[in-house]
Design an enzyme around this catalytic site. Structure first.
Site, PDB file in Angstrom:
ATOM      1  N   CYS A 194       1.153  -1.199   0.129  1.00 25.01           N
ATOM      2  CA  CYS A 194       0.021   0.094  -0.037  1.00 25.01           C
ATOM      3  C   CYS A 194       0.900   1.278  -0.051  1.00 25.01           C
ATOM      4  CB  CYS A 194      -0.816  -0.027   1.334  1.00 25.01           C
ATOM      5  SG  CYS A 194      -2.066  -1.515   1.181  1.00 25.01           S
ATOM      6  N   HIS A 216      -3.632   6.851   2.199  1.00 24.08           N
ATOM      7  CA  HIS A 216      -3.924   5.515   1.522  1.00 24.08           C
ATOM      8  C   HIS A 216      -5.149   5.120   2.043  1.00 24.08           C
ATOM      9  CE1 HIS A 216      -3.857   1.386   0.538  1.00 24.08           C
ATOM     10  NE2 HIS A 216      -3.746   0.809   1.908  1.00 24.08           N
ATOM     11  N   ASN A 232     -10.224  -1.065  -0.743  1.00 19.93           N
ATOM     12  CA  ASN A 232      -8.637  -0.997  -0.541  1.00 19.93           C
ATOM     13  C   ASN A 232      -8.052  -1.585  -2.028  1.00 19.93           C
ATOM     14  OD1 ASN A 232      -6.011  -1.064  -0.192  1.00 19.93           O
ATOM     15  ND2 ASN A 232      -6.324  -1.932   1.833  1.00 19.93           N
TER      16      ASN A 232
HETATM   17  N1  ACO Z   1     -18.128  -9.294   8.684  1.00 19.18           N
HETATM   18  C1  ACO Z   1     -18.772  -9.731   9.860  1.00 19.18           C
HETATM   19  N2  ACO Z   1     -17.978 -10.003  10.896  1.00 19.18           N
HETATM   20  C2  ACO Z   1     -16.614 -10.080  10.608  1.00 19.18           C
HETATM   21  C3  ACO Z   1     -15.946  -9.784   9.677  1.00 19.18           C
HETATM   22  C4  ACO Z   1     -16.899  -9.533   8.359  1.00 19.18           C
HETATM   23  N3  ACO Z   1     -16.410  -9.232   7.185  1.00 19.18           N
HETATM   24  N4  ACO Z   1     -14.822  -9.831   9.747  1.00 19.18           N
HETATM   25  C5  ACO Z   1     -14.504  -9.989  11.075  1.00 19.18           C
HETATM   26  N5  ACO Z   1     -15.727 -10.107  11.739  1.00 19.18           N
HETATM   27  C6  ACO Z   1     -15.960 -10.395  12.935  1.00 19.18           C
HETATM   28  C7  ACO Z   1     -14.843 -11.147  13.804  1.00 19.18           C
HETATM   29  O1  ACO Z   1     -14.836 -12.712  13.521  1.00 19.18           O
HETATM   30  C8  ACO Z   1     -15.213 -10.703  15.242  1.00 19.18           C
HETATM   31  O2  ACO Z   1     -16.136 -11.630  15.571  1.00 19.18           O
HETATM   32  P1  ACO Z   1     -16.197 -12.388  17.183  1.00 19.18           P
HETATM   33  O3  ACO Z   1     -16.198 -10.961  18.236  1.00 19.18           O
HETATM   34  O4  ACO Z   1     -17.348 -12.987  17.157  1.00 19.18           O
HETATM   35  O5  ACO Z   1     -14.580 -12.878  17.292  1.00 19.18           O
HETATM   36  C9  ACO Z   1     -15.822  -9.334  15.098  1.00 19.18           C
HETATM   37  O6  ACO Z   1     -16.314  -9.317  13.767  1.00 19.18           O
HETATM   38  C10 ACO Z   1     -14.841  -8.104  15.469  1.00 19.18           C
HETATM   39  O7  ACO Z   1     -13.511  -8.546  14.659  1.00 19.18           O
HETATM   40  P2  ACO Z   1     -12.367  -7.558  15.148  1.00 19.18           P
HETATM   41  O8  ACO Z   1     -11.476  -8.119  13.896  1.00 19.18           O
HETATM   42  O9  ACO Z   1     -12.239  -7.215  16.517  1.00 19.18           O
HETATM   43  O10 ACO Z   1     -12.994  -6.365  14.100  1.00 19.18           O
HETATM   44  P3  ACO Z   1     -12.227  -4.917  14.209  1.00 19.18           P
HETATM   45  O11 ACO Z   1     -13.224  -3.791  14.712  1.00 19.18           O
HETATM   46  O12 ACO Z   1     -10.885  -4.957  14.421  1.00 19.18           O
HETATM   47  O13 ACO Z   1     -12.127  -4.463  12.502  1.00 19.18           O
HETATM   48  C11 ACO Z   1     -11.158  -4.802  10.667  1.00 19.18           C
HETATM   49  C12 ACO Z   1     -11.600  -5.440  11.665  1.00 19.18           C
HETATM   50  C13 ACO Z   1     -12.043  -3.796  10.063  1.00 19.18           C
HETATM   51  C14 ACO Z   1     -10.381  -5.803   9.616  1.00 19.18           C
HETATM   52  C15 ACO Z   1      -9.856  -3.821  11.062  1.00 19.18           C
HETATM   53  O14 ACO Z   1      -8.949  -4.365  12.270  1.00 19.18           O
HETATM   54  C16 ACO Z   1      -9.192  -3.173  10.187  1.00 19.18           C
HETATM   55  O15 ACO Z   1      -9.568  -2.457   9.453  1.00 19.18           O
HETATM   56  N6  ACO Z   1      -7.768  -3.409  10.331  1.00 19.18           N
HETATM   57  C17 ACO Z   1      -6.847  -2.815   9.184  1.00 19.18           C
HETATM   58  C18 ACO Z   1      -6.996  -3.507   8.242  1.00 19.18           C
HETATM   59  C19 ACO Z   1      -6.322  -2.785   6.910  1.00 19.18           C
HETATM   60  O16 ACO Z   1      -6.242  -1.551   6.929  1.00 19.18           O
HETATM   61  N7  ACO Z   1      -5.454  -3.750   6.196  1.00 19.18           N
HETATM   62  C20 ACO Z   1      -4.640  -3.258   5.250  1.00 19.18           C
HETATM   63  C21 ACO Z   1      -3.895  -2.084   5.692  1.00 19.18           C
HETATM   64  S1  ACO Z   1      -2.434  -2.379   4.665  1.00 19.18           S
HETATM   65  C22 ACO Z   1      -2.582  -2.603   3.155  1.00 19.18           C
HETATM   66  O17 ACO Z   1      -3.704  -1.960   2.762  1.00 19.18           O
HETATM   67  C23 ACO Z   1      -1.917  -3.465   2.593  1.00 19.18           C
END
Ligand code: ACO
Length: 352
Positions: free
Chosen positions: A129, A279, A309
């Site tokens: 990214c 980004h 993304n």
């Molecule tokens: N739909 C529904 N539920 C989901 C999904 C989904 N797509 N994905 C995860 N969940 C569930 C999980 O299983 C978890 O369930 P549980 O509580 O029963 O265990 C619950 O939702 C919460 O999951 P978390 O991982 O705690 O959710 P969080 O609030 O952290 O959000 C997210 C997750 C959106 C992925 C966040 O962590 C994020 O955006 N992180 C950065 C991701 C990113 O930017 N990646 C790329 C950057 S670098 C690059 O671009 C190469």
């Protein structure tokens, strides 16, 4: 003195719009089924990431990353009024290359009709990214030293074929889309320190490398490819793996630090900067960065709502999106901050 300047900009996204309502129904060929395939929903995706839709290439085997890059590149060249034959260097940033080797820049060069015995230099770079700003720094250095005069910098990705369309992969799958962006850079005789590419600074923290990765193969092992097509469900090696919470925290921290450093180093303020283009990984990340770096809300541009993304493509794609919408104007000064797998990060200030 010779400074580098952006001569033209272009982008491309595929026609197919995949909404949050549709995504739970996609099978592993991303064909819509009547039965729900993945436990996810619009409310969760929108609340956690700000994403409403993303674009996917057709699943006909005819859309490698170089083809998306080609369309964006041709648009950037037309915008710059530069003939493809004038390009003396291609820098291609992607984490989804057409094949393992050779690099995608070589395929793009042929697509543009400029390959041959006197073909230009072709670089692939692998900074995920952060790829666009890493590439911008390279291009800026090449031009300032007189090494090249017409550099085509492309960020492009096809993510839709390498995602895990099951509940196991939903945390990553819902975030990513396909797209491409490109700029053409050239030299300009100019003593104004706020013209052209004003500032670039990039870095990395390799200790976070395994917080976001896609293996596909492990060269330390024989056989180095361990994909069993009969047991696709068990083959996590085929899909991106992410520690979302750690990535989120590091992304916010790194982009805030990079943004503040860019302003402190150049002496510029938000009065001078027209737009902040971060980004596009997650709208919540960008809102937190804007808050901690005290960025005027009206100057922050996002496009993740429409495209998800698109990794190396997000920065030029976002700028071009808002240029086409009439917001970004020729000559506007942009501050961009990025964070990606690696971890890699950085910031740049440049005119478009
Ligand atoms: N739909 C529904 N539920 C989901 C999904 C989904 N797509 N994905 C995860 N969940 C569930 C999980 O299983 C978890 O369930 P549980 O509580 O029963 O265990 C619950 O939702 C919460 O999951 P978390 O991982 O705690 O959710 P969080 O609030 O952290 O959000 C997210 C997750 C959106 C992925 C966040 O962590 C994020 O955006 N992180 C950065 C991701 C990113 O930017 N990646 C790329 C950057 S670098 C690059 O671009 C190469």
């Amino acid at each position: 003195m010779i400074r580098s300047t952006i001569l033209g900009l272009g982008s491309y996204v595929p026609d197919r719009i995949v909404t949050n309502e549709e995504i739970p129904f996609l099978d592993d060929q991303h064909v819509r089924q009547t039965e729900q395939q993945t436990q996810t929903n619009d409310e969760w995706i929108r609340a956690r990431s700000g994403i409403e839709a993303r674009r996917y290439v057709p699943n006909d085997g005819e859309w490698p990353t170089s083809r998306l890059g080609q369309i964006a590149a041709e648009r950037a060249l037309a915008d710059a009024g530069v003939d493809a034959k004038e390009v003396d260097c291609i820098i291609f940033a992607t984490l989804s290359p057409d094949i393992h080797f050779p690099g995608t820049a070589c395929f793009l060069q042929t697509r543009l009709g400029i390959s041959g015995e006197n073909g230009c230099a072709c670089y692939d770079i692998r900074q995920q990214c952060s790829g666009f700003l890493y590439g911008l720094q390279m291009a800026d250095a090449f031009i300032r030293t007189g090494m090249y005069r017409r550099i085509l910098l492309v960020g492009a990705e096809v993510h839709s074929h390498s995602l895990d369309y099951t509940t196991r992969g939903r945390d990553v799958m819902v975030l990513f889309g396909d797209g491409a962006g490109a700029v053409v850079l050239g030299p300009e005789e100019n003593d104004d320190p706020t013209s052209g590419v004003v500032y670039t600074s990039v870095g990395a923290d390799g200790s976070g490398a395994m917080d976001l990765y896609l293996k596909v193969f492990e060269i330390a092992k024989a056989p180095f490819v361990q994909y069993d097509w009969k047991n696709r469900d068990e083959n996590s090696i085929m899909y991106p793996q992410m520690n979302g919470k750690r990535v989120f925290l590091h992304a916010v921290r790194s982009m805030v630090v990079a943004t503040k450093k860019a302003l402190a180093t150049t002496g510029l303020t938000w009065e001078d900067i027209d737009w902040f283009v971060p980004h596009q990984a997650n709208l919540r990340i960008n809102e937190a960065v804007a808050q901690y770096a005290e960025i005027p809300a009206e100057k922050a541009l996002n496009s993740i709502m429409f495209y998800g993304n698109t990794t190396a493509a997000t920065v030029p794609l976002t700028i071009d999106h808002w240029r086409q919408a009439g917001k970004v104007k020729k000559g506007d000064l942009i501050l961009s901050a990025v964070f990606g797998a690696g971890y890699t990060f950085g910031a740049g200030i440049f005119r478009v």
